[in-house]
Design a protein around this motif. Structure first.
Motif, short mmCIF file in Angstrom:
data_model
loop_
_atom_site.label_atom_id
_atom_site.label_comp_id
_atom_site.label_asym_id
_atom_site.label_seq_id
_atom_site.Cartn_x
_atom_site.Cartn_y
_atom_site.Cartn_z
N PHE B 17 57.32 19.75 -15.81
CA PHE B 17 57.37 20.20 -14.38
C PHE B 17 58.05 19.25 -13.53
N VAL B 18 57.75 17.94 -13.93
CA VAL B 18 58.44 17.04 -13.01
C VAL B 18 59.73 17.05 -13.12
N ILE B 19 60.20 17.10 -14.28
CA ILE B 19 61.67 16.97 -14.62
C ILE B 19 62.38 18.32 -14.06
N ILE B 20 61.68 19.62 -14.29
CA ILE B 20 62.33 20.60 -13.68
C ILE B 20 62.31 20.34 -11.94
N LEU B 21 61.39 20.02 -11.44
CA LEU B 21 61.27 19.83 -9.89
C LEU B 21 62.39 18.84 -9.57
N PHE B 22 62.66 17.64 -10.58
CA PHE B 22 63.81 16.87 -10.23
C PHE B 22 64.86 17.42 -10.32
N SER B 23 65.30 18.13 -11.31
CA SER B 23 66.46 18.96 -11.46
C SER B 23 66.79 19.75 -10.49
N ILE B 24 65.96 20.56 -9.89
CA ILE B 24 66.04 21.40 -8.70
C ILE B 24 66.37 20.69 -7.49
N TYR B 25 65.48 19.49 -7.47
CA TYR B 25 66.00 18.63 -6.35
C TYR B 25 67.29 18.19 -6.41
N LEU B 26 67.82 17.88 -7.53
CA LEU B 26 69.06 17.32 -7.40
C LEU B 26 70.32 18.36 -7.03
N GLY B 35 73.97 14.36 -6.65
CA GLY B 35 73.31 15.42 -7.42
C GLY B 35 74.34 16.79 -7.37
N GLY B 36 73.92 17.72 -7.50
CA GLY B 36 74.39 19.09 -7.50
C GLY B 36 74.36 19.88 -8.78
N GLY B 37 75.22 20.92 -8.85
CA GLY B 37 75.00 22.09 -9.89
C GLY B 37 75.09 21.23 -11.41
N PHE B 38 75.96 20.39 -11.62
CA PHE B 38 76.44 20.03 -12.92
C PHE B 38 75.09 18.99 -13.29
N ILE B 39 74.84 17.99 -12.52
CA ILE B 39 73.74 17.16 -13.01
C ILE B 39 72.49 17.75 -12.85
N GLY B 40 71.94 18.59 -11.90
CA GLY B 40 70.89 19.72 -11.95
C GLY B 40 71.05 20.45 -13.36
N GLY B 41 71.93 20.94 -13.49
CA GLY B 41 71.83 21.94 -14.91
C GLY B 41 71.63 21.17 -16.09
N LEU B 42 72.03 19.73 -16.23
CA LEU B 42 72.00 19.04 -17.17
C LEU B 42 70.58 18.59 -17.34
N MET B 43 69.93 18.44 -16.17
CA MET B 43 68.50 18.08 -16.25
C MET B 43 67.51 18.94 -16.61
N SER B 44 67.91 19.99 -16.10
CA SER B 44 67.19 21.42 -16.79
C SER B 44 67.16 21.47 -17.97
N SER B 45 68.28 21.47 -18.57
CA SER B 45 68.62 21.83 -19.95
C SER B 45 67.63 20.51 -20.73
N GLY B 46 67.87 19.31 -19.96
CA GLY B 46 66.97 18.32 -20.57
C GLY B 46 65.65 18.71 -20.73
N ALA B 47 65.02 19.26 -19.68
CA ALA B 47 63.55 19.61 -19.53
C ALA B 47 63.41 20.58 -20.97
#
Lengths: 801, 140
Positions: B17-26, B35-47
């Motif tokens: 959830f921390v990662i997801i939150l971070f990605s949404i934040y990004l 940040g932005g859609g690209f890095i946010g998307g990558l982070m979410s998929s990382g989760a």
């Protein structure tokens, strides 16, 4: 669209209907549907005689591509009309003949008549076009339809060979002619033949004049089977005999003659034209008649004979062109050569057409065309014999047939050649009558062979497949008509003089006729005791002698071995071309990606290096450089160290990890160069790609896994160093020569003002230049689906296997 | 021997959830901060990848019953649709519009169509990453 246009395209229109007619009326021979058209066209063209004989021309225009100056312009003058009459007249006879020649049950008649109609329309188009591009279009259509007709019995290997050969040679010439047309267009600015002739006087000064001339001659010589392009014609004899009679004696092979005659007013001012046309013509005359004697196939004899006669007409046109250099219509002794050319053109069409048809009858009724198997057919096939007798005697140039008249005039023309004091004709002109006479002797010999070997001597029924008998009447009618024309034109040449020959001459030599006047054509059997007569007597005497003693001198043909013949040259060069190109392709297309990369990179180095040196773009300007900082040095050192270590790494795992190190260092670079978005993305993407590399590494096949460092190759080192050096030089030079202010100020100012954002990178990505991003995510999507497809489809395939 | 990854799984449950939150934040901060859609998307998929590592593919599919290929399509539709919206409003393709509103809890907030575009990027990136990883993971 006038009636004239309709007349030209009517064969093409009918060709479209033929397959339907063939299916709808299977009981009727398809040729009958065809027959009325050429007859109709023939009578239609006949009515123009009254106009052209008064020196009028009829021009009809139809716009095709007016913006390019290409129009469907047709023009009827003496020359065009003469050819149109030949095409439609002999066309009707050939169609009638083919109805009896081709079996309704065995042959695919729909194809045959479609090809034939295509050819007829194309040929009419060639001779009546007044636009060079139009002429060229029809010209190529004749080549193609001729290709289809020669290869009509496509199950035979020889037919396919002959069709391909004629196609290659005539299309080669046709393309050369297209080059000539374009060169001529560059000089005159018009495609119209009439307009070009009108400005012909200004052309010889141009640089393009001689190349255009040579291109046109190449086209004409290949089409008309002139030396050394004659080799396709004997092989074209694999076509059905009606085709040989029509295309390869009367019409298509005369397209080159037509072209030379048509362009004479334009090019004949040049001595090169004159010498090439006359010289190649006379060589062809000799070579054709000389080679005809050794043939044992009747159609082979006729093919070489056609070559020879075409050479004769060609040389007459060449000599006749001298007339353009002298004034006066009727005192010009050179116009007689043109008269002879036009007259012989008609004569040749009549007797050669009838001879081909006669040979076709012999082939049809005995099953062979080989003179070694034939003999003594005189009593069995009396009508065919009579037709052949008339045809061969006319071809040999004996009175009272029309061949005699044109051959006499031919000798007159050749004897006159040396009289002209221009273009060294006074020195070398004596060669013309000598070669012409020798050629005529051989002509006489092969005519005798053709006639006597076939019809006299012992009858050899055991060598024949069929019981020979006279042909059906329908098959005999066309050659009878042609043979009667031979006699009629022979006895009453005046019939042709003012109706056809004189207008045709006016078209070939337009500058010599004054308005309202015309050439006086003198054709008579008896000129008195002139050299021509003695030459003819000599031809007959020596010819008979040579025919009687043929066995004793036929060894002369062995002096010139088969392997040095032009056919072998053609075959070998074709083979050589294929072999060399195959070898060449195999040499550089060796299938190794490594080699191709070497090509690509070498070219890269070469082209960029040359461009750099050529444009003197190498430049080093240190004024604009930033200060080097400590962190950058460290990072560069790490990257350099990792990159170099990759080259020397022993295991692949090390390479992958070193590559990851390079990637993360690049991310660090992004950090110190203040690009946080890039740094974030680079970190994550590097992680993903290293994982994927590891995945690939893990799945390497066990067997051939050879751990070891990369082998050393000096050449690869050089290429790599070269690429690196060139890219470095280019980047340094590019940096040193900035010519414009950067556009970035705009973004700095407007990121918040206009786009409502503060992260400039992201605003550029989604707002200022969002279009790029849209397609980048498309690329990602395609990549994902591609990977999905590759893996899933491979599995599905594995299952079915 | 049966491996016991209870520690990994427990840590995952928290970290996810921390990662997801971070990605949404990004993702949301992209317009103003890195940040932005690209890095946010990558982070979410990382989760999600972390989930995949801790559990197996079947469990993850049960938790997140998403067809990632459809997600790619949905993302592309979002981005292209944002651009088309501008066309309908009579502006050139991909012209963005934004406005500032005062929301009760968040205060002054900007609403920007670029976020819709970025949502498309976000979805495509998750879809692409997960399609690739899942496809390779499932193949043997």
């Amino acid at each position: 669209m006038s009636l004239l246009h309709l007349a030209i395209v009517s064969p093409l229109v009918l060709a479209a209907l033929i397959p339907t007619l063939y299916r709808t009326f299977p009981k009727i021979h398809t040729g009958w549907f065809l027959l009325p058209l050429p007859i109709l066209l023939f009578s239609y063209f006949l009515q123009f005689i009254s106009q052209t004989s008064q020196g009028n021309t009829i021009t009809r225009n139809l716009q095709w591509i007016p913006s390019l100056g290409i129009d469907f312009t047709v023009k009827i003058d003496g020359l065009g009309l003469l050819f149109a009459l030949l095409i439609t007249g002999i066309g009707s006879l050939v169609v009638l003949y083919s109805i009896y020649y081709l079996s309704k049950e065995k042959e695919k008649l729909n194809l045959f008549y479609v090809y034939l109609l295509l050819f007829m329309g194309a040929m009419l188009g060639v001779v009546l076009s007044d636009n060079l591009i139009l002429l060229y279009s029809f010209w190529e259509l004749t080549s193609f339809s001729s290709f289809l007709l020669i290869g009509y019995w496509h199950h035979r290997e020889r037919s396919r060979y002959g069709a391909q050969k004629s196609m290659l040679i005539t299309v080669f010439g046709g393309l050369a002619m297209l080059g000539g047309i374009l060169l001529l267009y560059m000089m005159t600015g018009t495609f119209s033949i009439s307009e070009t002739i009108a400005v012909a006087g200004e052309l010889p000064g141009s640089q393009l004049f001689i190349p255009a001339l040579l291109c046109f001659l190449l086209g004409a010589f290949t089409k008309s089977a002139q030396f050394p392009f004659h080799i396709w014609l004997p092989d074209a004899m694999e076509a059905p005999t009606p085709v040989s009679a029509y295309l390869h004696s009367a019409t298509m092979v005369k397209a080159g003659i037509y072209l030379v005659a048509r362009l004479t007013p334009i090019f004949a001012q040049s001595g090169i034209w004159l010498w090439l046309v006359a010289g190649i013509g006379i060589i062809t005359l000799f070579w054709g008649s000389f080679s005809a004697v050794r043939q044992s196939d009747l159609k082979g004899i006729l093919a070489y004979s056609t070559i020879s006669q075409l050479g004769m007409i060609m040389s007459l046109l060449g000599i006749g062109a001298v007339a353009l250099h002298f004034d006066g219509v009727n005192d010009g002794i050179y116009t007689v050569a043109v008269t002879a050319a036009v007259f012989h053109l008609i004569n040749h069409a009549t007797f050669k057409g009838s001879l081909f048809m006669a040979v076709g009858i012999i082939d049809h009724e005995t099953g062979t065309r080989d003179i070694r198997r034939l003999g003594g057919l005189m009593t069995l096939m009396p009508i065919t014999f009579t037709i052949s007798l008339i045809g061969t005697l006319s071809m040999a140039g004996l009175p009272p047939f029309n061949g005699f008249l044109s051959k006499e005039m031919f000798f007159t023309g050749m004897l006159n050649a040396k009289e002209a004091g221009i273009f060294s004709l006074d020195v070398w002109g004596i060669l013309f009558p000598v070669i012409a006479w020798t050629g005529s002797v051989f002509t006489f010999v092969y005519c005798m062979i053709l006639l006597f070997r076939t019809f006299t001597g012992g009858f050899k029924p055991e060598k024949l497949d069929k019981e020979p008998h006279e042909a059906p009447l329908g098959m005999l009618v066309p050659p009878i008509i042609l043979a009667s024309l031979v006699i009629v034109f022979g006895l009453f040449p005046k019939l042709l003089a003012n109706t056809l020959i004189s207008p045709a001459m006016a078209a070939i030599l337009p500058s010599l006729v004054e308005d309202g006047k015309q050439f006086n054509v003198h054709i008579s059997h008896w000129h008195g005791f002139k050299p021509e007569l003695f030459m003819t007597i000599g031809v007959v005497l020596v010819g008979i002698l040579l025919y009687k003693t043929q066995e004793s001198w036929s060894g002369i043909y062995r002096l010139f071995p088969e392997k040095f013949s032009f056919n072998k040259l053609y075959d070998h060069s074709l083979e050589l071309l294929q072999r060399v190109s195959r070898k060449f392709t195999r040499m550089y297309m060796n299938g190794f990606i490594r080699t191709y990369l070497v090509y690509i990179f070498s070219f890269f180095i070469f082209i960029l290096g040359v461009a750099l040196v050529y444009s003197q773009a190498v430049k080093f300007d240190t004024a604009d450089l930033a200060e080097v900082r400590f962190y950058e040095v460290i990072l560069v050192a790490i990257i350099a160290l990792s990159s170099v270590s990759i080259l020397f790494a022993k295991s692949r795992l090390t390479s992958i990890i070193l590559l990851g190190a390079v990637g993360y260092t690049v991310a660090l670079f992004f950090v110190i160069f203040r690009a946080p978005d890039l740094a974030l993305t680079q970190l994550v993407i590097e992680t993903v790609s290293v994982s994927l590399f590891l995945l690939c590494f893990y799945h390497l096949p066990k067997l051939r896994k050879s751990e070891g460092r990369v082998g050393f190759k000096l050449f690869n080192l050089l290429i790599a160093a070269g690429v690196g050096a060139i890219v470095t030089v280019i980047s340094l030079s590019a940096h040193s020569s900035k010519k414009f202010e950067s556009i970035s100020n705009y973004y700095i100012e407007n990121t918040y003002k206009k786009a409502g954002g503060e992260n400039m990178v992201n605003v550029i990505l989604v707002d200022f230049r969002g279009f790029d991003t849209l397609f980048e995510i498309c690329v990602l999507g395609i990549a994902a689906l591609g990977i999905y497809g590759m893996i899933k489809l491979r599995l599905a395939k594995g299952k079915t296997e | 021997m049966k491996t016991n990854d209870i520690i990994l799984q427990t840590v995952t449950k928290v970290t996810l959830f921390v990662i997801i939150l971070f990605s949404i934040y990004l993702f949301f901060t992209g317009h103003y901060h890195p940040g932005g859609g690209f890095i946010g998307g990558l982070m979410s998929s990382g989760a999600i990848v972390l989930l995949l590592l801790a559990y197996d593919i079947k469990t993850v599919t049960a938790i997140l019953p998403v067809d990632y290929k459809k997600m790619i399509g949905a993302g592309l539709l979002f981005s292209a649709g944002t651009g088309t919206g501008a066309l309908i409003a009579g502006k050139p393709f991909l012209t963005h519009a934004y406005t500032y509103v005062s929301l009760p809890l968040l205060g002054k907030t900007s609403l920007h169509t670029a976020v819709l575009f970025d949502t498309g990027v976000f979805l495509v990136v998750i879809g692409v990453t997960m399609t690739i990883i899942q496809t390779i993971g499932e193949s043997e």
